[in-house]
Design an enzyme around this catalytic site. Structure first.
Site, short mmCIF file in Angstrom:
data_model
loop_
_atom_site.label_atom_id
_atom_site.label_comp_id
_atom_site.label_asym_id
_atom_site.label_seq_id
_atom_site.Cartn_x
_atom_site.Cartn_y
_atom_site.Cartn_z
N GLY A 160 1.52 -29.00 44.04
CA GLY A 160 0.75 -30.00 43.30
C GLY A 160 -0.22 -29.43 42.30
CD GLU A 195 8.67 -36.24 38.00
OE1 GLU A 195 9.44 -35.39 38.48
OE2 GLU A 195 7.59 -36.59 38.52
CB ILE A 198 7.23 -44.20 39.29
CG1 ILE A 198 7.16 -43.17 40.43
CG2 ILE A 198 8.38 -43.85 38.38
CD1 ILE A 198 8.39 -43.23 41.30
CG HIS A 203 4.71 -37.51 48.87
ND1 HIS A 203 4.78 -36.71 47.77
CD2 HIS A 203 5.19 -36.75 49.89
CE1 HIS A 203 5.25 -35.51 48.11
NE2 HIS A 203 5.50 -35.51 49.39
NE ARG A 287 6.15 -23.98 48.75
CZ ARG A 287 5.47 -25.05 49.11
NH1 ARG A 287 5.16 -25.22 50.36
NH2 ARG A 287 5.11 -25.96 48.24
#
Lengths: 435, 117
Positions: A160, A195, A198, A203, A287
């Protein structure tokens, strides 16, 4: 057989990895930057070596030095943790070229996932629902694309970090100017993609464990909708969304994706759900993640152990869809001051008391008397509570947060408390929120 | 006004590692001298030569012995770092007082290697 592992990381995840290694009778080598000499992970490891200066590029990102130490100390594998070099394809390649095992996905898989924008193009082939996105260069050229607001992300980013929201073409111009100014020659426009932003409801992410022979297991989904600056800080599993069909669909989609990519080792597929319960694939984290902990407690699996076993060529004999035995919640405690713009706090931890008890887990690397280092991230510890009933786990978390005593530095403990104390959170009826 | 000039002079001294600067213009005539700490700093911690990188210690061509005299810029030993050989040189004249490592030992970053008296 993996007998000795170099842990190429620091802080709580280094401690986490070393603990599992100890349980499996695997010897550990820790690396530390000059200022991290008094770190807990250094104390726990069997051997520890100074790898460079405090600046991560000289130490924790110093691929050559890390590999050199691994080779010289007789390690047969390197565990990269999360962040730092964990998703660095070039590093993984060098590790393998030096006859060491890289504990993570195979090079083939890493190559497919390395570029987040390219991966989306690949997944289009199997009709994975995607958020509209373009390479930044392409987006700037075609001025008629009106999909604002948009997010500008790094193609090889993660955790992030470095995500910017842009609401108009003029703001986009401004943002690019700023990137040019701050990064100067390091700014490469090919490192960015755009992107559509939205209206996110939740999440949802799906943990996978896959061996090298195509045996894939999908674990209970994690709901990581509570974030600040695109950084998660409260996570729960299973999700409190009142739509089991949707959650099953998402897990099926994740399975499809991992099968298509012939994924191996441990990873997470992230999805965004909008208010109409449409879901979109976001990215894959190839990961171990910070929040792997809640998945461990509800499914009784040691994810670090799975990583090591798979890298060692062992088979995954678990079922395809694993059901949780509990509900779990995690709060990330950071050294930051919510009353002062969340500015990072540093200083010496004079007094420390951690919570403990039934169905409580604390993953941390701090100790009483430890001085925080300003060069790295602010995560101090993760507090995890679990129970058969969601509300009881929430009450338990509140009790835990009350029990924590830390003096000498500022933390976001109260901030975490207020959120889980909220009516909406307790009802499980909340929307993705970026605090 | 003069304070600014003096501060700039001090900056230049630091930047260029000078120990003395004489400056004169129509408003100011000044001589600044820095005490000789830069040499000690090159030594790091009372004469200890420390490794500037992770690698393997290799003896130089004619391996050093304790008690041996060395000159400034003379190669003391070599660090093999990912197959790149780095010559580590003496920061000043001196005598080798201690050698803590031997051929092929691993060197971590900032490790004490030998003491220059």
């Amino acid at each position: 057989m993996i007998k000795k592992i170099l842990v190429a990381n620091r802080g709580e995840i280094a401690v986490r990895i070393i603990k599992t290694c100890k349980e499996l009778n695997i010897k550990t080598v820790a690396i530390y930057s000059k200022c991290d000499k008094d770190s807990y992970h250094v104390f726990l490891a069997d051997e520890a070596y100074c790898v460079g200066e405090s600046n991560p590029s000289n130490s924790y990102l110093n691929a050559d030095s890390i590999i050199q130490i691994a080779t010289n100390t007789g390690c047969n594998a390197i565990h990269p943790g999360y962040g730092f070099l964990s998703e660095d394809y070039k590093f993984a390649k060098k590790v393998i070229e030096n006859n060491l095992i890289f504990i993570g996905p195979s090079l083939d898989v890493m190559e497919k996932i390395y570029d987040k924008q390219k991966l989306k193009d690949v997944l289009k082939q199997i009709n994975v629902p995607l958020i509209e996105s373009y390479k930044l260069k392409e987006f700037i050229k075609s001025k008629d694309k009106n999909i604002y607001p948009i997010l500008i992300k790094q193609v090889n980013g993660g955790g992030g970090r470095g995500i910017k929201i842009v609401s108009s073409p003029s703001e986009l111009e401004q943002t690019i100017k700023e990137l040019n100014k701050t990064l100067k020659e390091k700014f490469d426009i090919n490192n960015y993609y755009v992107e559509k932003y939205i209206d996110v409801y939740r999440h949802i992410e799906v943990q996978v464990i896959a061996d090298k022979y195509g045996n894939i297991s999908i674990l209970p989904e994690r709901d990581c909708s509570i974030q600040r600056n695109f950084q998660k800080f409260i996570e729960e599993t299973p999700s409190s969304i009142n739509n089991k069909k949707l959650l099953d669909e998402i897990k099926q989609e994740a399975l499809k994706i991992f099968q298509f990519l012939k994924y191996d080792n441990v990873g997470t597929a992230e999805f965004l759900v909008d208010s109409n319960f449409n879901y979109y694939f976001l990215e894959i984290n190839a990961r171990i993640q910070v929040e792997h902990t809640i998945t461990e407690v509800v499914s009784d699996i040691d994810i670090v152990e799975e990583q090591i076993n798979i890298s060692d060529g062992n088979k995954n004999e678990k079922e395809t869809f694993i059901t949780p035995n509990y509900y779990a919640l995690e709060c990330r405690i950071n050294a930051e001051d919510p009353n002062n713009n969340f500015i990072s706090s540093s200083g010496k931890i004079d007094i420390l008391n951690l919570p403990s008890g039934r169905n409580i887990r604390v993953d941390s690397y701090i100790y009483q008397g430890y001085s925080l280092k300003p060069f790295y991230d602010s995560l101090l510890m993760k507090v995890i509570t679990y129970d058969k009933i969601r509300n009881r786990a929430i009450n338990k978390m509140q009790s835990c947060l009350d029990e924590i005593i830390i003096s000498g530095i500022k933390t976001n403990i109260d901030f975490n408390y207020e959120i889980i104390n909220g009516k909406d959170f307790k009802k499980g009826n909340y929307k993705f929120k970026k605090y | 006004m003069q304070l600014k000039k003096i501060k700039s002079l001090i900056e230049i001294m630091d930047e260029k590692n000078l120990t003395k600067i004489d400056y004169e213009d129509k408003d100011l005539k000044i001589s600044l001298e820095k005490s000789n700490i830069s040499e000690l700093e090159e030594d790091n911690e009372d004469g200890w030569i420390i490794s500037p990188t992770v690698g393997t210690y290799l003896d130089r061509d004619k391996p050093l012995k304790v008690g041996q005299k060395v000159k400034k810029n003379e190669v003391l030993f070599i660090i093999n770092s990912m197959k790149v050989l780095n010559n580590i040189v003496a920061p000043r004249d001196g005598i080798i007082e201690e050698i803590l490592v031997k051929e092929n030992d691993m060197l971590e970053y900032n490790q004490k290697v030998m003491k220059l008296g």
